[in-house]
Design a protein around this motif. Structure first.
Motif: not given
Length: 333
Positions: A140-148, A183-190
């Motif tokens: 569950l790292v799609a959001g982290a990947f996108i923002w980084k 990122i919002l819909i991935t659920g990765e809040r941080t």
């Protein structure tokens, strides 16, 4: 540099191979052309001190093998960075990197949205209930990947489009509006908080440089409109962020609060030098008694970078680490 995001998607082995190859290449070039000027740079010296210090600590760690391996190979991050800094951008324009990285990020975003609407992504990976990872499968790292990956591009985008008025960047506007929503819909809040911070910081600096308050206000309104409309369209996303606010309200009783407390407790028992890299988990299991029935007090790391550095390298390591960043910013400013 162009293929770095693809290496990240492929996983740790690909990243480590990439870092190792270019670290060795940088050392080879330094020896071949007698290029040692980088050893005189203050932040590089501090990085090397931190590296030697971490190796030294590993000899006193409970899990010597893990600690020594993590400490010894820490140097590859420094060498890879220097390779990019001194050789990378001398041979091609950063716009090439920007465009390639942007289209990789866009593809990851589209893949996540396909999984969101249809239950499976383009590669057949199913969703995880209310969590969406796209082509990352079970991680569950799609959001982290996108923002980084997108954070440096966000600053570059605002600089090129609004400061230099480069019209070639017009077609990236919608793409950058898609990032926080995805990122919002991935659920990765941080990760969501971090990309909002990246956007706000970039907008703030560009607005200051251009002396345009109106640009700042309009941009902020657009970002928060995306945030609230995305939450409103999904009950699952709304529930996850309600949980997030509950965690903040009762932080000390949350799983994060318990881990933070464990990390601080490990540091208090090893204030000067810590327990060695990659040793938080094993020391925590040995030293911390479970007092919370709902959340386990130990994990592989305390989920906070600064608490982890304190618990694993002590106050000495923390001072070196902070000195590294201060030196880095002073040098480039």
């Amino acid at each position: 540099i162009i293929f770095l995001p693809i290496a990240i998607i492929l996983g740790s082995p690909a990243i480590n191979i990439l870092l190792s190859i270019y670290s060795i290449l940088f050392l080879h070039l330094s020896i071949k052309i007698k290029f040692w000027i980088w050893l005189k740079i203050p932040w590089v010296k501090i990085s090397i001190i931190f590296w030697i210090y971490a190796i030294f600590l590993s000899f006193f760690s409970l899990d010597f093998e893990n600690s020594f391996r993590a400490s010894f190979f820490f140097i590859r991050f420094l060498l890879f960075s220097l390779c990019i800094g001194f050789f990378g951008f001398n041979y091609f324009n950063y716009n090439k990197v920007f465009k390639f990285w942007f289209f990789i990020i866009a593809f990851v975003c589209i893949d996540v949205w396909i999984q969101y609407f249809f239950g499976k992504d383009l590669f057949g990976y199913p969703d995880h209930g209310h969590r969406f990872a796209g082509l990352f499968g079970n991680e569950l790292v799609a959001g982290a990947f996108i923002w980084k990956i997108s954070s440096p591009l966000i600053g570059l985008f605002f600089f090129e489009r609004y400061y230099k008025n480069n019209k070639n960047y017009n077609y990236f506007v919608l793409g950058f509006l898609l990032l926080p929503a995805t990122i919002l819909i991935t659920g990765e809040r941080t990760s969501f908080v971090m990309i909002l911070f990246s956007l706000l910081l970039s907008i703030l600096f560009i607005s200051y440089i251009m002396k345009k308050i109106k640009f700042f206000v309009i941009s902020i309104l657009i970002i928060f409109s995306i945030f609230f409309s995305s939450i409103a369209t999904s009950e699952a996303v709304k529930n996850r962020y309600n949980d997030f606010f509950e965690i903040i309200k009762n932080f000390n009783e949350s799983s994060y609060g318990i881990l933070f407390e464990s990390g601080i407790e490990i540091w208090k028992r090893n204030k000067i030098t810590g327990v060695g890299l990659k040793n938080f988990g094993i020391e925590c299991d040995n030293q911390i008694i479970k007092i919370n029935e709902q959340h386990h007090p130990c994990s592989t790391h305390p989920h906070n970078l600064y608490i982890q550095i304190l618990s694993e390298t002590g106050i000495i390591g923390m001072l070196i680490f902070i000195s590294l960043f201060v030196s880095f910013f002073i040098y480039y400013l």
